[in-house]
Design an enzyme around this catalytic site. Structure first.
Site, PDB file in Angstrom:
ATOM      1  N   GLY A   1       4.786   1.162  -0.123  1.00  0.00           N
ATOM      2  CA  GLY A   1       5.532   0.737  -1.291  1.00  0.00           C
ATOM      3  C   GLY A   1       5.433  -0.746  -1.542  1.00  0.00           C
TER       4      GLY A   1
ATOM      5  N   GLY B   1       0.816  -1.205   0.000  1.00  0.00           N
ATOM      6  CA  GLY B   1       0.000   0.000   0.000  1.00  0.00           C
ATOM      7  C   GLY B   1       0.849   1.254   0.000  1.00  0.00           C
TER       8      GLY B   1
ATOM      9  N   GLY C   1      -2.775  -3.355  -7.074  1.00  0.00           N
ATOM     10  CA  GLY C   1      -1.893  -4.506  -6.972  1.00  0.00           C
ATOM     11  C   GLY C   1      -1.717  -5.214  -8.303  1.00  0.00           C
ATOM     12  CG  ASP C   2      -5.126  -6.611 -10.182  1.00  0.00           C
ATOM     13  OD1 ASP C   2      -4.752  -7.488  -9.377  1.00  0.00           O
ATOM     14  OD2 ASP C   2      -6.315  -6.242 -10.289  1.00  0.00           O
TER      15      ASP C   2
END
Length: 313
Positions: free
Chosen positions: A232, A229, A258-259
Site C-alpha cells: 500500500g 508496492g 507510483g506516478d
C-alpha cells in the site's frame, strides 16, 4: 490547474511476454504498446483522464518522433526546444506480472536549454495549485536542478506560487529536500531509506516508512507520500501519519504505478479531500495503473477498492 515538469521524458515501449523472461533465449509476446512517458508526463496523463486541467512542461526537439505519441495523449503540453532526442525505455512483463525494465539514457541539455526549461516552468505555474517535479534528471544536469526550479518559481510568483511536489531519487532528491523544502515528496521505501541514510529493518514496511519519513517531515519536507508496492502506501505530515493497504488486483505492469499514485493524491487534495481520503485515492490510482498494461493512464472508472481501511499512527 496542475503543472508537471518532465526534464527527462521517455518513449515507453511495453511488451507482454507469453512466458517468464529467459536470458539469451528467443521468446514470443502476446502484445505490445508504445506510450509517451516520463514521470511528469505520466502524472499529467492521469490527471487529464480525470478531467482536471493540467499542463505538461518538457524539453522536446521540433523533429523528435516523440511528438506523435505525445500529441495522441491530447495533453496541454508546453515544449521547450532542445537539440537532443527523447530516450526510449523498454519494459518486459511476464504472465506473473514480473517486470523487467531497460532504460536508455537521454540526451544531455546544455546550460541555455536548462535555463529555458526553468523559465518555461515559471510561466506555466502562474495560477496553478500544484507543480510536480518528477523523474530523473537528464545527463549532465546538476543535482540541484530541481532546487533551481523551486527557487525560480517561488521568487517569481511569490505568494501566488503553487505548492510543489517532487518525485525523484538519489542525489536529485537529496539536494531538493536539503535545499528546496518541497511541500510533498513521493519516494518508495527504498528511495526514502537512501535519502535518510538508514537501512530498512526488513520487517514491517509500513512502520519503516513512517519512521523514516518522520525524520524529515516537516523539517525538510512538509509531507511525504511513501509508496510501498503490494503493502500500500503511507502519508506522513506534521500532524499525523496514515497508512492503508493495496486492494487485490491482477498485476499487469507496475510501470507508472507510483506516478499514478501521486496523481491520485493530487486529484483528491485539489478537490478538498481529507488526508485519509487523499491517501486512499493515491493507493487506488496506483493499483489501477498496475492492473493495466504498459503505462496506460488509469481513469476514474478503473479504480478498485473504494473503502480501504486507513490506520493512523
Amino acid at each position: 490547474m496542475i503543472v508537471t515538469l518532465t526534464a527527462h521524458p521517455s518513449l515507453d515501449r511495453a511488451i507482454e511476454l507469453d512466458t517468464a523472461l529467459q536470458a539469451g533465449g528467443v521468446q514470443s509476446a502476446s502484445s505490445g504498446r508504445e506510450d509517451a512517458g516520463g514521470k511528469g508526463v505520466n502524472v499529467a496523463r492521469v490527471i487529464a483522464a480525470a478531467g482536471v486541467p493540467v499542463r505538461a512542461v518538457l524539453p522536446l526537439a521540433e523533429d523528435d518522433p516523440f511528438r506523435a505519441p505525445l500529441h495522441s495523449t491530447g495533453l496541454d503540453a508546453l515544449t521547450v526546444p532542445v537539440a537532443g532526442r527523447v530516450r526510449t525505455n523498454l519494459t518486459l512483463v511476464d504472465p506473473a506480472g514480473v517486470t523487467t525494465k531497460i532504460n536508455l539514457p537521454g540526451a544531455a541539455l546544455d546550460p541555455a536549454e536548462r535555463d529555458a526549461i526553468v523559465a518555461a516552468v515559471v510561466v506555466a505555474s502562474e495560477g496553478a495549485r500544484w507543480l510536480v517535479l518528477a523523474g530523473s534528471l537528464p545527463p549532465g544536469a546538476p543535482s540541484d536542478f530541481y532546487v533551481r526550479v523551486i527557487e525560480a518559481v517561488r521568487s517569481g510568483l511569490g505568494t501566488g506560487a503553487p505548492r510543489i511536489a517532487v518525485d525523484t531519487s538519489g542525489d536529485a532528491l537529496a539536494r531538493t529536500v536539503a535545499e528546496g523544502h518541497p511541500d510533498l515528496i513521493k519516494p518508495n521505501d527504498d528511495e526514502l531509506a537512501e535519502l535518510v541514510g538508514e537501512p530498512l529493518t526488513g520487517g514491517d514496511r509500513v512502520a519503516d516508512a513512517v519512521r523514516l519519513a518522520r525524520s524529515i517531515v516537516p523539517s525538510r519536507a512538509a509531507a511525504a507520500l511513501v509508496t510501498l508496492g503490494s503493502a500500500g502506501a503511507a502519508l506522513v505530515t506534521a500532524d499525523a501519519a496514515w497508512a492503508a493497504p493495496t486492494p487485490r488486483i491482477r498485476v499487469r505492469s507496475t510501470v507508472g504505478a507510483g506516478d499514478s499514485s501521486l496523481a491520485g493524491y493530487l486529484l483528491a487534495d485539489t478537490a478538498g479531500a481529507s488526508a485519509e481520503d487523499s491517501l486512499r485515492h493515491a493507493i487506488r490510482y496506483g493499483a489501477a495503473a498496475a492492473s493495466l498494461p504498459g503505462t496506460q493512464a488509469p481513469a476514474p472508472t478503473d479504480l478498485p477498492g473504494d473503502d480501504l481501511p486507513v490506520a493512523t499512527f
